[in-house]
Enzyme design. Sequence first.
Site, short mmCIF file in Angstrom:
data_model
loop_
_atom_site.label_atom_id
_atom_site.label_comp_id
_atom_site.label_asym_id
_atom_site.label_seq_id
_atom_site.Cartn_x
_atom_site.Cartn_y
_atom_site.Cartn_z
N MET A 26 55.45 84.65 43.01
CA MET A 26 56.35 84.25 41.92
C MET A 26 55.67 84.51 40.57
O MET A 26 56.06 83.94 39.56
CB MET A 26 56.74 82.78 42.06
CG MET A 26 57.54 82.53 43.36
SD MET A 26 58.64 81.11 43.29
CE MET A 26 57.50 79.80 42.98
N GLY A 27 54.64 85.36 40.57
CA GLY A 27 53.97 85.71 39.32
C GLY A 27 52.98 84.65 38.88
O GLY A 27 52.56 83.81 39.66
N HIS A 33 46.01 85.07 44.35
CA HIS A 33 46.94 86.19 44.60
C HIS A 33 46.17 87.50 44.75
O HIS A 33 46.50 88.34 45.60
CB HIS A 33 47.93 86.34 43.44
CG HIS A 33 48.84 85.18 43.23
ND1 HIS A 33 48.74 84.33 42.15
CD2 HIS A 33 49.89 84.73 43.95
CE1 HIS A 33 49.69 83.42 42.22
NE2 HIS A 33 50.40 83.63 43.29
N ASP A 151 49.75 77.25 51.10
CA ASP A 151 51.10 76.81 51.44
C ASP A 151 51.22 76.85 52.96
O ASP A 151 51.88 77.72 53.54
CB ASP A 151 52.13 77.72 50.76
CG ASP A 151 52.05 77.60 49.25
OD1 ASP A 151 52.44 76.57 48.72
OD2 ASP A 151 51.56 78.55 48.59
N SER A 186 46.15 77.41 41.99
CA SER A 186 47.61 77.32 42.04
C SER A 186 48.14 77.61 40.64
O SER A 186 47.51 77.23 39.64
CB SER A 186 48.03 75.91 42.46
OG SER A 186 49.38 75.67 42.09
N SER A 187 49.30 78.25 40.59
CA SER A 187 49.91 78.48 39.27
C SER A 187 50.18 77.16 38.58
O SER A 187 50.13 77.07 37.36
CB SER A 187 51.21 79.26 39.42
OG SER A 187 50.92 80.52 39.99
O1 PAF Z 1 54.52 81.12 47.78
C1 PAF Z 1 55.25 81.62 46.91
O2 PAF Z 1 54.80 82.07 45.87
C2 PAF Z 1 56.76 81.67 47.15
O3 PAF Z 1 57.18 80.57 47.88
C3 PAF Z 1 57.21 82.98 47.80
C4 PAF Z 1 56.63 83.14 49.20
C5 PAF Z 1 56.83 84.16 46.95
C6 PAF Z 1 58.74 82.97 47.96
O4 PAF Z 1 59.38 82.85 46.73
#
Ligand code: PAF
Length: 284
Positions: A26-27, A33, A151, A186-187
């Site tokens: 989600m950026g 990431h 997550d 985490s964002s």
């Molecule tokens: O973990 C995330 O960033 C989001 O839940 C995902 C997997 C990109 C789905 O929107």
Amino acid sequence: MHIVHTIAELRHALRHAQRPAFVPTMGNLHAGHLALIAQARPLGDATVASIFVNRLQFLPHEDFDSYPRTWEADCAQLQAAGCDVLFAPREADLYPEPQTFKVAPDPALAELLEGQFRPGFFTGVATVVMKLLSCVFAGKPHGAAVFGRKDYQQLMVIRRMVQQFALPVEIVAGDIVRADDGLALSSRNGYLSASDRARALQLSQALRALADAASAAPDLPARCAGLEQHALQALAALGWQPDYLAVRRRADLRPPAPGDAPGHLVALGAARLGGTRLIDNLEF
Ligand code: PAF
């Protein structure tokens, strides 16, 4: 790096790829990431990331509007990390008509823990992930998609979804990346005030203490709820508002049964500090 916004552009950019390796996000990218991108790169012949803040997985009172959007920095980081294709659909590209068909995950998995406090969250996640996987992998013989273990429950929901729908995608788990003091990246850490950031590690410390107590408990199934309650109260006494602190079986996220032992368990927690909701987990 190709940046594409529509599904047609994405499929064109991937027309020669036989085994894409995909990291959905989600950026507001951070080192966690980028570790997923590094893990994805050797798994395929084209590395694809997506940036899409998925409205379907936010409750009305949650932070969809304020979720950090850092487009320029994200593009620069993905480029430097060796990502080949960035798929960044606008809402109208991914949902050109209202998404009235949804993926309903098994309630036995999706209505526990996160699902209890964020009803509908996993339907929103499963629906967008199914759609993103179809955008990236349709017509491909095989591929891999990498999701972070932070997550934990999300990873399990997605694994089961992919297995039950027999999608030709291998779901690969990425380890939690932590800051120097141990806070899981985490964002949403960016929402923390300086003083809350300084004590944000208390959540993972509480999970460590819970895991240690569970490992030492002679009759864990009978004592588990009491240990969880104790952990919850201890964190609340530090000024947090915990949603849950739980010891569960890694296999199905159910409470431990007789015979379940350390090595097969995970401690999971979610709690608010100030206005910021953090989650973490620890396998033990
Ligand atoms: O973990 C995330 O960033 C989001 O839940 C995902 C997997 C990109 C789905 O929107």
